[in-house]
Design an enzyme around this catalytic site. Structure first.
Site, PDB file in Angstrom:
ATOM      1  N   GLY A  45       0.616  -1.398   0.420  1.00 53.90           N
ATOM      2  CA  GLY A  45      -0.180  -0.468  -0.231  1.00 53.90           C
ATOM      3  C   GLY A  45       0.912   1.265  -0.149  1.00 53.90           C
ATOM      4  O   GLY A  45       1.714   0.693   0.315  1.00 53.90           O
ATOM      5  N   GLN A  50       3.344  10.499   0.217  1.00 54.12           N
ATOM      6  CA  GLN A  50       4.577   8.996   1.096  1.00 54.12           C
ATOM      7  C   GLN A  50       5.593   9.330  -0.274  1.00 54.12           C
ATOM      8  O   GLN A  50       6.981   8.850  -0.582  1.00 54.12           O
ATOM      9  CB  GLN A  50       4.694   7.665   0.699  1.00 54.12           C
ATOM     10  CG  GLN A  50       3.629   7.148   2.154  1.00 54.12           C
ATOM     11  CD  GLN A  50       3.221   5.719   2.356  1.00 54.12           C
ATOM     12  OE1 GLN A  50       2.235   5.070   1.780  1.00 54.12           O
ATOM     13  NE2 GLN A  50       4.190   5.247   3.186  1.00 54.12           N
ATOM     14  N   CYS A  95       5.449  -0.058   7.171  1.00 53.40           N
ATOM     15  CA  CYS A  95       5.230   1.488   6.532  1.00 53.40           C
ATOM     16  C   CYS A  95       6.297   1.842   5.614  1.00 53.40           C
ATOM     17  O   CYS A  95       7.574   1.471   6.208  1.00 53.40           O
ATOM     18  CB  CYS A  95       4.537   1.983   7.724  1.00 53.40           C
ATOM     19  SG  CYS A  95       4.095   4.456   6.357  1.00 53.40           S
ATOM     20  N   LEU A  96       6.298   1.824   4.176  1.00 53.38           N
ATOM     21  CA  LEU A  96       7.753   1.949   3.969  1.00 53.38           C
ATOM     22  C   LEU A  96       8.208   3.501   4.386  1.00 53.38           C
ATOM     23  O   LEU A  96       9.444   3.459   3.903  1.00 53.38           O
ATOM     24  CB  LEU A  96       7.040   2.138   2.183  1.00 53.38           C
ATOM     25  CG  LEU A  96       6.866   1.058   0.938  1.00 53.38           C
ATOM     26  CD1 LEU A  96       6.409   1.537   0.069  1.00 53.38           C
ATOM     27  CD2 LEU A  96       8.239   0.091   1.547  1.00 53.38           C
ATOM     28  N   HIS A 137      -5.079   1.858   7.400  1.00 53.63           N
ATOM     29  CA  HIS A 137      -3.302   2.899   7.079  1.00 53.63           C
ATOM     30  C   HIS A 137      -3.516   3.935   6.676  1.00 53.63           C
ATOM     31  O   HIS A 137      -2.806   4.829   7.094  1.00 53.63           O
ATOM     32  CB  HIS A 137      -2.388   1.481   7.013  1.00 53.63           C
ATOM     33  CG  HIS A 137      -1.406   1.822   7.227  1.00 53.63           C
ATOM     34  ND1 HIS A 137      -0.023   1.146   8.280  1.00 53.63           N
ATOM     35  CD2 HIS A 137      -0.522   2.136   6.158  1.00 53.63           C
ATOM     36  CE1 HIS A 137       0.914   1.438   8.162  1.00 53.63           C
ATOM     37  NE2 HIS A 137       1.185   2.537   6.395  1.00 53.63           N
ATOM     38  N   GLU A 138      -3.715   3.444   5.239  1.00 56.37           N
ATOM     39  CA  GLU A 138      -2.942   4.214   3.681  1.00 56.37           C
ATOM     40  C   GLU A 138      -4.159   5.568   3.767  1.00 56.37           C
ATOM     41  O   GLU A 138      -3.608   6.346   3.729  1.00 56.37           O
ATOM     42  CB  GLU A 138      -3.945   3.751   2.469  1.00 56.37           C
ATOM     43  CG  GLU A 138      -3.023   2.564   2.315  1.00 56.37           C
ATOM     44  CD  GLU A 138      -1.262   2.480   2.391  1.00 56.37           C
ATOM     45  OE1 GLU A 138      -0.603   4.255   2.197  1.00 56.37           O
ATOM     46  OE2 GLU A 138      -0.707   1.876   3.057  1.00 56.37           O
ATOM     47  N   HIS A 141      -2.899   7.532   6.100  1.00 59.98           N
ATOM     48  CA  HIS A 141      -1.600   8.456   5.866  1.00 59.98           C
ATOM     49  C   HIS A 141      -2.459  10.208   5.379  1.00 59.98           C
ATOM     50  O   HIS A 141      -1.713  11.353   5.817  1.00 59.98           O
ATOM     51  CB  HIS A 141      -1.130   8.117   4.481  1.00 59.98           C
ATOM     52  CG  HIS A 141       0.473   6.868   5.085  1.00 59.98           C
ATOM     53  ND1 HIS A 141       1.535   7.427   5.352  1.00 59.98           N
ATOM     54  CD2 HIS A 141       0.310   6.344   5.076  1.00 59.98           C
ATOM     55  CE1 HIS A 141       2.281   6.707   5.653  1.00 59.98           C
ATOM     56  NE2 HIS A 141       1.312   5.457   5.649  1.00 59.98           N
TER      57      HIS A 141
HETATM   58  C1  Y12 Z   1      -1.214  -4.010   6.618  1.00 59.57           C
HETATM   59  C2  Y12 Z   1      -0.033  -3.515   6.781  1.00 59.57           C
HETATM   60  C3  Y12 Z   1       0.200  -2.350   6.792  1.00 59.57           C
HETATM   61  C4  Y12 Z   1      -0.222  -2.040   5.220  1.00 59.57           C
HETATM   62  C5  Y12 Z   1       0.100  -0.744   4.900  1.00 59.57           C
HETATM   63  C6  Y12 Z   1       1.085  -1.162   3.504  1.00 59.57           C
HETATM   64  N1  Y12 Z   1       2.688  -1.220   4.055  1.00 59.57           N
HETATM   65  C7  Y12 Z   1       3.393  -1.318   3.161  1.00 59.57           C
HETATM   66  O1  Y12 Z   1       3.030  -1.679   2.320  1.00 59.57           O
HETATM   67  C8  Y12 Z   1       4.924  -2.223   3.791  1.00 59.57           C
HETATM   68  C9  Y12 Z   1       5.674  -2.230   2.992  1.00 59.57           C
HETATM   69  C10 Y12 Z   1       7.361  -2.421   3.549  1.00 59.57           C
HETATM   70  C11 Y12 Z   1       8.119  -3.042   2.888  1.00 59.57           C
HETATM   71  C12 Y12 Z   1       9.211  -3.172   3.279  1.00 59.57           C
HETATM   72  O2  Y12 Z   1      10.160  -3.652   2.808  1.00 59.57           O
HETATM   73  C13 Y12 Z   1      11.271  -3.355   1.741  1.00 59.57           C
HETATM   74  O3  Y12 Z   1      11.396  -2.220   1.587  1.00 59.57           O
HETATM   75  C14 Y12 Z   1      12.295  -4.681   1.008  1.00 59.57           C
HETATM   76  C15 Y12 Z   1       9.529  -3.614   4.230  1.00 59.57           C
HETATM   77  O4  Y12 Z   1      11.031  -3.628   5.337  1.00 59.57           O
HETATM   78  C16 Y12 Z   1      12.215  -2.522   5.319  1.00 59.57           C
HETATM   79  O5  Y12 Z   1      12.774  -2.000   4.972  1.00 59.57           O
HETATM   80  C17 Y12 Z   1      13.351  -3.180   5.019  1.00 59.57           C
HETATM   81  C18 Y12 Z   1       8.875  -2.283   5.643  1.00 59.57           C
HETATM   82  C19 Y12 Z   1       7.969  -1.925   5.240  1.00 59.57           C
HETATM   83  C20 Y12 Z   1      -1.382  -2.662   4.494  1.00 59.57           C
HETATM   84  C21 Y12 Z   1      -1.550  -3.993   5.228  1.00 59.57           C
HETATM   85 CO    CO Z   2       1.886   3.945   5.831  1.00 64.98          CO
END
Ligand code: Y12
Ligand code: CO
Length: 175
Positions: A45, A50, A95-96, A137-138, A141
């Site tokens: 997401g 962001q 979260c990114l 969550h989104e 933001h």
């Molecule tokens: C459930 C919970 C949260 C959401 C919101 C969206 N969250 C994300 O998309 C999180 C992504 C994420 C990805 C990662 O991996 C990389 O960056 C490679 C990460 O790990 C690192 O940064 C190492 C952390 C978060 C939707 C539904």
């Molecule tokens: Co987020």
């Protein structure tokens, strides 16, 4: 084009995003860039703020059982409003904009969301599970809120201490 992700504690993440009024080429380019960025960074997401754009636009693309994200499962969400919510659930969120940090957050278990698609057409989704969590969550933001604001006082304190250390290490690495 892959855009740079705005990372906590950047002040832009606290901004209130603006209602989208023009469903034009510029919006479509933003949505396409956000999708490229979300996929490149392994996100499920992403909200426009962001990538530094304060507009009420977000994307969600949940992976299948094998962890694969299919383009046809992408949901583009403009000007969303939660019109009904029920129950409560806890999920370990990430979260990114707060990379490498994950914690349990409580949210509504089921939501009904009204929004517009990239052409301005009205859509309604009623959902539970991971998709309901992702919407909430989104959408936070869009109002300048991050999931870390939902942590207990002690957990937040611990997070801030660890985060300061992490940012310092990153800055030293850059030098
Ligand atoms: C459930 C919970 C949260 C959401 C919101 C969206 N969250 C994300 O998309 C999180 C992504 C994420 C990805 C990662 O991996 C990389 O960056 C490679 C990460 O790990 C690192 O940064 C190492 C952390 C978060 C939707 C539904
Ligand atoms: Co987020």
């Amino acid at each position: 084009m892959i855009r740079e992700i705005v990372v906590y504690p950047d002040k832009r993440l606290k901004q209130q995003s603006r209602h989208v009024t023009q469903f034009d080429e510029e919006l479509h380019t933003l949505l396409d860039d956000m999708n490229e960025t979300m996929i490149a960074k392994n996100g499920i997401g992403l909200a426009a703020i962001q990538v530094g754009v304060p507009l009420r636009a977000l994307l969600i693309n949940l992976p299948d059982e094998e962890g694969v994200q299919h383009p046809e499962n992408l949901i583009e969400v403009i000007n969303p409003v939660i019109v009904d919510r029920r129950g409560s659930t806890i999920y370990t969120e990430g979260c990114l904009s707060v990379p490498e940090y994950y914690d349990d957050v409580e949210r509504a278990e089921w939501v009904k969301v009204e929004f517009q698609d990239r052409h301005g057409e009205k859509q309604t989704v009623e959902t539970d599970g991971l998709l309901a969590i992702a919407f909430q969550h989104e959408m936070d933001h869009l109002d300048g809120h991050l999931f870390i604001e939902k942590l207990s006082f002690l957990k937040r304190k611990k997070f801030e201490k660890e985060w300061k250390k992490k940012l310092k290490e990153l800055r030293e690495k850059k030098r």
